[in-house]
Design a protein around this motif. Structure first.
Motif, PDB file in Angstrom:
ATOM      1  N   CYS A  10      -1.355  -3.913   1.220  1.00  0.00           N
ATOM      2  CA  CYS A  10      -1.901  -3.966   2.505  1.00  0.00           C
ATOM      3  C   CYS A  10      -2.976  -5.104   2.243  1.00  0.00           C
ATOM      4  O   CYS A  10      -3.902  -5.327   1.398  1.00  0.00           O
ATOM      5  CB  CYS A  10      -2.653  -2.764   2.806  1.00  0.00           C
ATOM      6  N   LYS A  63       0.900 -11.117  -2.238  1.00  0.00           N
ATOM      7  CA  LYS A  63       1.762  -9.708  -2.303  1.00  0.00           C
ATOM      8  C   LYS A  63       2.315  -9.615  -3.496  1.00  0.00           C
ATOM      9  O   LYS A  63       2.537  -8.325  -4.048  1.00  0.00           O
ATOM     10  CB  LYS A  63       2.944  -9.746  -1.110  1.00  0.00           C
ATOM     11  N   ASP A  83       6.159  -1.907   3.968  1.00  0.00           N
ATOM     12  CA  ASP A  83       4.734  -2.737   4.416  1.00  0.00           C
ATOM     13  C   ASP A  83       3.843  -1.906   5.154  1.00  0.00           C
ATOM     14  O   ASP A  83       4.199  -1.058   5.619  1.00  0.00           O
ATOM     15  CB  ASP A  83       5.327  -4.134   5.470  1.00  0.00           C
ATOM     16  N   ASP A  85       2.650  -2.687   8.195  1.00  0.00           N
ATOM     17  CA  ASP A  85       2.355  -3.299   9.362  1.00  0.00           C
ATOM     18  C   ASP A  85       3.046  -2.474  10.539  1.00  0.00           C
ATOM     19  O   ASP A  85       3.274  -2.750  11.485  1.00  0.00           O
ATOM     20  CB  ASP A  85       2.920  -4.712   9.621  1.00  0.00           C
ATOM     21  N   GLY A 151      11.147  -5.760   3.351  1.00  0.00           N
ATOM     22  CA  GLY A 151       9.842  -5.273   2.664  1.00  0.00           C
ATOM     23  C   GLY A 151      10.003  -3.750   2.481  1.00  0.00           C
ATOM     24  O   GLY A 151       9.084  -3.045   1.988  1.00  0.00           O
TER      25      GLY A 151
END
Length: 317
Positions: A10, A63, A83, A85, A151
């Protein structure tokens, strides 16, 4: 050792991180959710911790650096990476974990491109880039991976503990895929839904700069993993170039017995020599790659033995 570890890298995802942690904890109640905070400045770490995640820092930006830290520190029978998001729903989490636990998959690819990615994603160059990279890797490595840069993935213990993370940024997904292909690991696919980022959530991926880095990574790994093919194509190009310029000189010599263009002839000779050097360099490097694959199989055996020892110790407690 955890049975299932959910890994969430993150960086400034305060709008979505609580929901992501909650969704994946509900989908996998037996899993431990780890959030690795990569220098966030918006309270992401606190929100993840309040949602029930184990939060740890990674101070080296990128990342790839975060994933290197995760793989190094966490021991689990199966790893799921997603991920922060909220673009990947957790409804297929159990299916992905079962493919590793029960079907001996080394990597499970969460395939976005076969579902909603091209309609949900609003950045057109990302659509083109994903398709281009998928075509390039499947062509170069003679494979059929459905989604290269997703991801959302699941991994076995053997994959995680034998994968040398070299990339620092978003090209890490490409590196994972090529590593699994080169080492003949078992790759499975699960079609997952993809949803665009919620309003106010911004992507950290730069279309041009990160896109070029991904392409550079593909070429670098093609050279490293398949040097005979990589240098063979260079040798073929140089030989073709040498032949194109040599033929007119040869025809003139046959017709007149003269060589009026000595500089062209000399350049053709050096180009032909370069082609031969490239060809034999590729063959020599391919021998080194073959030895590396043999050593890797020994590493997999050691990783598997270590996993069994840790499981036996836990059963004995």
């Amino acid at each position: 050792m955890d049975k299932i570890a959910v890994l969430i890298p993150c960086y400034n995802e305060y709008k979505t991180i609580e929901k992501v942690v909650t969704d994946w904890k509900q989908a996998l109640p037996e899993a431990v959710v780890y959030v690795y905070d990569n220098n966030s400045t918006d309270g992401t770490a606190d929100l993840a911790r309040s949602a029930g995640a184990v939060v740890r820092p990674e101070y080296q930006q990128g990342k790839g650096n975060v994933i290197r830290r995760m793989f190094r520190e966490i021991d689990a029978q199966v790893y799921l990476m997603v991920d922060g998001d909220d673009t990947y729903p957790a409804d297929k989490a159990q299916e992905m974990a079962d493919l590793v636990l029960c079907r001996q998959a080394d990597m499970v690819v969460g395939d976005r491109l076969s579902s909603t990615y091209f309609t949900e994603n609003k950045r057109r160059f990302h659509n083109f880039g994903n398709s281009f990279v998928r075509f390039g890797i499947n062509t170069l490595f003679k494979s059929n991976v459905k989604d290269i840069m997703t991801g959302c993935r699941a991994f076995s213990y053997e994959f995680v503990k034998t994968f040398p993370v070299l990339s620092a940024g978003f090209e890490i997904e490409t590196e994972m895929t090529i590593h699994a292909l080169d080492k003949n690991m078992k790759i499975d696919h699960v079609v997952i839904e993809y949803r665009d980022r919620p309003a106010g959530s911004e992507s950290k991926l730069n279309t041009l700069s990160d896109g070029f880095r991904v392409i550079k990574t593909v070429l670098r790994l093609h050279r490293n993993y398949k040097p005979a093919s990589f240098f063979g194509w260079i040798a073929a190009g140089l030989a073709l170039l040498s032949g194109i310029f040599f033929v007119p000189v040869l025809i003139t010599y046959i017709n007149t017995g003269l060589v009026p263009n000595f500089p062209t002839l000399i350049v053709c000779g050096f180009t032909a020599i370069a082609a031969l050097l490239s060809f034999f360099s590729g063959l020599q490097l391919q021998n080194a790659v073959q030895k590396n694959k043999q050593d890797f199989e020994l590493q997999r055996i050691q990783a598997n033995r270590l996993l069994r020892q840790m499981l036996d110790q836990e059963d004995g407690k």
